[in-house]
Design a protein around this motif. Structure first.
Motif, mmCIF file in Angstrom:
data_model
loop_
_atom_site.group_PDB
_atom_site.id
_atom_site.type_symbol
_atom_site.label_atom_id
_atom_site.label_comp_id
_atom_site.label_asym_id
_atom_site.label_seq_id
_atom_site.Cartn_x
_atom_site.Cartn_y
_atom_site.Cartn_z
ATOM 1 N N PHE A 30 59.641 -38.609 52.318
ATOM 2 C CA PHE A 30 61.071 -38.561 51.998
ATOM 3 C C PHE A 30 61.850 -38.890 53.270
ATOM 4 N N ASP A 31 62.628 -39.965 53.210
ATOM 5 C CA ASP A 31 63.531 -40.261 54.312
ATOM 6 C C ASP A 31 64.835 -39.521 54.031
ATOM 7 N N GLU A 32 64.941 -38.345 54.651
ATOM 8 C CA GLU A 32 66.131 -37.506 54.452
ATOM 9 C C GLU A 32 67.042 -37.568 55.679
ATOM 10 N N VAL A 33 67.062 -38.730 56.326
ATOM 11 C CA VAL A 33 67.904 -38.881 57.522
ATOM 12 C C VAL A 33 69.381 -38.630 57.150
ATOM 13 N N ILE A 34 69.788 -39.076 55.948
ATOM 14 C CA ILE A 34 71.152 -38.761 55.490
ATOM 15 C C ILE A 34 71.185 -37.439 54.732
ATOM 16 N N THR A 35 70.257 -37.262 53.787
ATOM 17 C CA THR A 35 70.369 -36.142 52.850
ATOM 18 C C THR A 35 69.940 -34.804 53.441
ATOM 19 N N VAL A 44 60.820 -43.231 50.620
ATOM 20 C CA VAL A 44 61.999 -43.326 49.753
ATOM 21 C C VAL A 44 63.126 -42.452 50.288
ATOM 22 N N GLU A 45 64.356 -42.954 50.141
ATOM 23 C CA GLU A 45 65.523 -42.088 50.293
ATOM 24 C C GLU A 45 65.645 -41.368 48.949
ATOM 25 N N PRO A 46 65.406 -40.057 48.894
ATOM 26 C CA PRO A 46 65.394 -39.389 47.584
ATOM 27 C C PRO A 46 66.726 -39.534 46.840
ATOM 28 N N CYS A 49 67.066 -49.403 49.859
ATOM 29 C CA CYS A 49 66.889 -48.247 50.741
ATOM 30 C C CYS A 49 66.778 -48.770 52.167
ATOM 31 N N TYR A 50 67.341 -48.021 53.096
ATOM 32 C CA TYR A 50 67.287 -48.408 54.507
ATOM 33 C C TYR A 50 66.589 -47.295 55.266
ATOM 34 N N HIS A 51 65.633 -47.690 56.095
ATOM 35 C CA HIS A 51 64.881 -46.681 56.847
ATOM 36 C C HIS A 51 64.946 -46.951 58.341
ATOM 37 N N GLY A 52 66.084 -47.468 58.800
ATOM 38 C CA GLY A 52 66.191 -47.833 60.202
ATOM 39 C C GLY A 52 65.673 -49.234 60.394
ATOM 40 N N HIS A 53 65.708 -49.719 61.655
ATOM 41 C CA HIS A 53 65.335 -51.121 61.870
ATOM 42 C C HIS A 53 63.875 -51.263 62.293
ATOM 43 N N GLY A 76 67.365 -36.915 60.755
ATOM 44 C CA GLY A 76 68.163 -37.514 61.831
ATOM 45 C C GLY A 76 69.594 -37.077 61.618
ATOM 46 N N LYS A 77 70.529 -37.881 62.038
ATOM 47 C CA LYS A 77 71.954 -37.651 61.776
ATOM 48 C C LYS A 77 72.374 -36.170 61.956
ATOM 49 N N ILE A 78 72.492 -35.396 60.880
ATOM 50 C CA ILE A 78 73.058 -34.043 61.003
ATOM 51 C C ILE A 78 72.296 -33.169 61.999
ATOM 52 N N ASN A 102 64.380 -39.540 68.942
ATOM 53 C CA ASN A 102 65.771 -39.800 69.338
ATOM 54 C C ASN A 102 66.644 -40.475 68.289
ATOM 55 N N SER A 103 66.033 -40.916 67.191
ATOM 56 C CA SER A 103 66.829 -41.598 66.159
ATOM 57 C C SER A 103 66.079 -41.554 64.840
ATOM 58 N N GLY A 104 66.798 -41.907 63.777
ATOM 59 C CA GLY A 104 66.171 -41.984 62.468
ATOM 60 C C GLY A 104 65.126 -43.084 62.415
ATOM 61 N N THR A 105 65.424 -44.183 63.096
ATOM 62 C CA THR A 105 64.475 -45.298 63.150
ATOM 63 C C THR A 105 63.137 -44.845 63.724
ATOM 64 N N GLU A 106 63.210 -44.124 64.826
ATOM 65 C CA GLU A 106 61.967 -43.626 65.440
ATOM 66 C C GLU A 106 61.223 -42.690 64.496
ATOM 67 N N GLY A 119 71.554 -43.634 50.049
ATOM 68 C CA GLY A 119 72.947 -43.712 50.477
ATOM 69 C C GLY A 119 73.270 -45.065 51.071
ATOM 70 N N ASN A 120 72.241 -45.881 51.284
ATOM 71 C CA ASN A 120 72.426 -47.121 52.039
ATOM 72 C C ASN A 120 72.644 -48.368 51.188
ATOM 73 N N MET A 121 72.715 -48.191 49.851
ATOM 74 C CA MET A 121 73.203 -49.285 48.993
ATOM 75 C C MET A 121 74.482 -48.766 48.327
HETATM 76 C C1 LIG Z 1 70.697 -43.922 59.377
HETATM 77 C C2 LIG Z 1 69.397 -43.964 58.667
HETATM 78 C C3 LIG Z 1 68.201 -44.255 59.327
HETATM 79 C C4 LIG Z 1 68.157 -44.738 60.749
HETATM 80 O O1 LIG Z 1 68.631 -43.805 61.641
HETATM 81 P P1 LIG Z 1 69.132 -44.331 63.092
HETATM 82 O O2 LIG Z 1 69.427 -43.054 63.815
HETATM 83 O O3 LIG Z 1 70.323 -45.182 62.823
HETATM 84 O O4 LIG Z 1 68.003 -45.085 63.683
HETATM 85 C C5 LIG Z 1 67.015 -44.129 58.626
HETATM 86 N N1 LIG Z 1 67.006 -43.752 57.339
HETATM 87 C C6 LIG Z 1 68.134 -43.481 56.661
HETATM 88 C C7 LIG Z 1 68.060 -43.042 55.251
HETATM 89 C C8 LIG Z 1 69.371 -43.606 57.302
HETATM 90 O O5 LIG Z 1 70.494 -43.400 56.616
#
Ligand SMILES: *Cc1c(COP(=O)(O)O)cnc(C)c1O
Length: 427
Positions: A237-242, A204-206, A142-146, A265-267, A114-118, A209-211
């Motif tokens: 690869f955390d491609e939640v944005i990319t 890694v966020e390849p 790099c941010y990978h959710g909470h 995630g996201k898109i 349901n989310s990028g965090t998950e 985008g989070n800094m």
């Molecule tokens: C937004 C984001 C997440 C977290 O996704 P959420 O849907 O907010 O939990 C994880 N990784 C990256 C790279 C993000 O940009």
């Protein structure tokens, strides 16, 4: 004037921590009150006071088609008429899984969440189970959710507010996390020399985008692929944005790298809550009920969310979309560069496709340390003045601006003139 926004914010503060349901929205970093929005239309957001803004937040990435795209709205409407959730499989989930697999070859099997965090939380659990190891390498900024274990020197809101770590996470949970500077080959090499046999995965966020947007140096991602293979650790690869932003096969397609696991995630949710993790079949087969690694979700694969995701991906995968996104984003970048040149300002722009950040620093930004040299006070003034020009930028220096397929020449030109006017006033 934002009278109604102010009233709602006052009320919100009494019922919701900080008045918001996600920290960066509060606009604290830009010394402003949050804006309450009424609706979105293509590239525009309209607030509760009736002000119109060109939107470069795009819900922090999901809205690559722009707001309220007719195909997405239609698919949500038709899906919702059939019921909101069954807690049982639907054929649409299979279609979304196949759409993603066909676009991203490294994904052989995929699980929707349901989310990028998950997605990142589950990918890490899976990597630890598969390797029988505990340690995770992540990169500063790099941010990978909470996810508990990943909330150290992270990007996004933690970078925005200068939070190195969060209370509520016992150090036992972060003690297996190694935090290294992005683009630092020797730091990674050293970590593997010291802990090689204990490292389950590198996440890694390849293209971070989070800094703010930072590009991987030549060979850095290839190096991560080689060293993880050498030490039998997984590359995530955390491609939640990319994912689906940099191209149909994400950053991994652009750089020609096959990670073991990918988080999305996201898109892929088209503005509704969807995340996913997938990768090599041999690894994914460990996920319950095929394997022993437990991961579940009451609303996972929700039919309305999946319908929005499918509609978004189908629009995106039509010919010419990524070329158009590149054209319009390049126009924005070039326009800003010309403004900087004319005003003799030394600021930095990093862009990867339709994600871009203007850093208020003269230092080249290639990792978290260099991003932190930005003048965030100046950014705050810039943000506020841009808002008055009708441009809604991410309310933090350390975030990406997102361009959507709804942004046209007119919006880009208006944005560039506003940047010229505002930066001229400021200097
Ligand atoms: C937004 C984001 C997440 C977290 O996704 P959420 O849907 O907010 O939990 C994880 N990784 C990256 C790279 C993000 O940009």
């Amino acid at each position: 004037m934002r009278i109604k926004s102010k009233e709602y914010f006052k009320r919100a503060l009494k019922s919701i921590p900080g008045g918001v349901n996600s920290p960066v929205r509060a606009c604290k970093a830009v010394k402003a009150d949050p804006i309450f929005f009424e609706r979105g239309e293509g590239a525009y957001l309209i607030d509760v006071d009736g002000n119109r803004y060109i939107d470069y937040v795009c819900s922090w990435g999901p809205l690559i088609l722009g707001h309220a795209h007719p195909e997405v709205i239609g698919s949500i409407y038709f899906a919702s008429k059939k019921g909101t959730s069954f807690g049982a499989p639907t054929w649409q989930e299979v279609e979304l899984a196949e759409l993603i697999k066909n676009s991203i070859p490294s994904i052989e099997k995929i699980r929707l969440v349901n989310s990028g965090t998950e997605a990142t939380m589950s990918a890490i659990r899976l990597a630890r189970a598969y390797t029988g190891r505990k340690k995770i390498i992540k990169f500063e900024g790099c941010y990978h959710g909470h996810v508990d274990s990943l909330l150290v020197k992270a990007g996004s809101g933690l970078a925005t507010f200068g939070i190195p770590a969060t209370p509520g996470v016992p150090e036992e949970l972060t003690s297996h996390t190694l935090n290294l500077p992005f683009n630092d080959f020797s730091a990674v090499e050293k970590a593997f020399l010291e802990y090689g046999k204990e490292i389950a995965a590198v996440i890694v966020e390849p293209i971070p985008g989070n800094m703010g947007v930072v590009l991987p140096e030549n060979g850095f991602l290839e190096f991560l692929r080689e060293i993880t293979q050498k030490y039998k650790a997984l590359l995530i690869f955390d491609e939640v944005i990319t994912g689906f932003r940099i191209g149909p096969s994400g950053a991994q397609g652009k750089y020609g790298i096959n990670p073991d696991l990918t988080c999305l995630g996201k898109i892929i949710g088209g503005g509704l809550p969807v995340g996913a993790y997938g990768g090599k079949e041999e690894i994914m087969n460990l996920v319950s009920p095929e394997g022993p690694v437990y991961q579940a979700g009451t609303l996972s694969g929700n039919p309305i969310a999946v319908a929005a995701g499918i509609a978004t991906l189908k629009e995106l995968l039509k010919p010419g979309t990524y070329e158009r996104l590149e054209y319009i984003s390049e126009k924005l970048e070039k326009g800003i560069r010309e403004v900087l040149k004319e005003l003799k300002l030394p600021y930095q722009i990093n862009r990867a496709g339709s994600m871009l950040t203007l850093f208020f620093t003269k230092k080249e930004v290639k990792d978290f340390q260099s991003a932190l040299t930005s003048d965030t006070e100046k950014f705050a003034i810039f943000w506020q003045k841009m808002l008055e020009e009708g441009i809604y930028l991410p309310p933090s220096q350390f975030e990406a601006w997102f361009v959507s397929l709804s942004h046209g020449e007119k919006e880009i030109e208006k944005t560039i003139s506003a940047i010229y006017k505002v930066l001229k006033e400021m200097h």
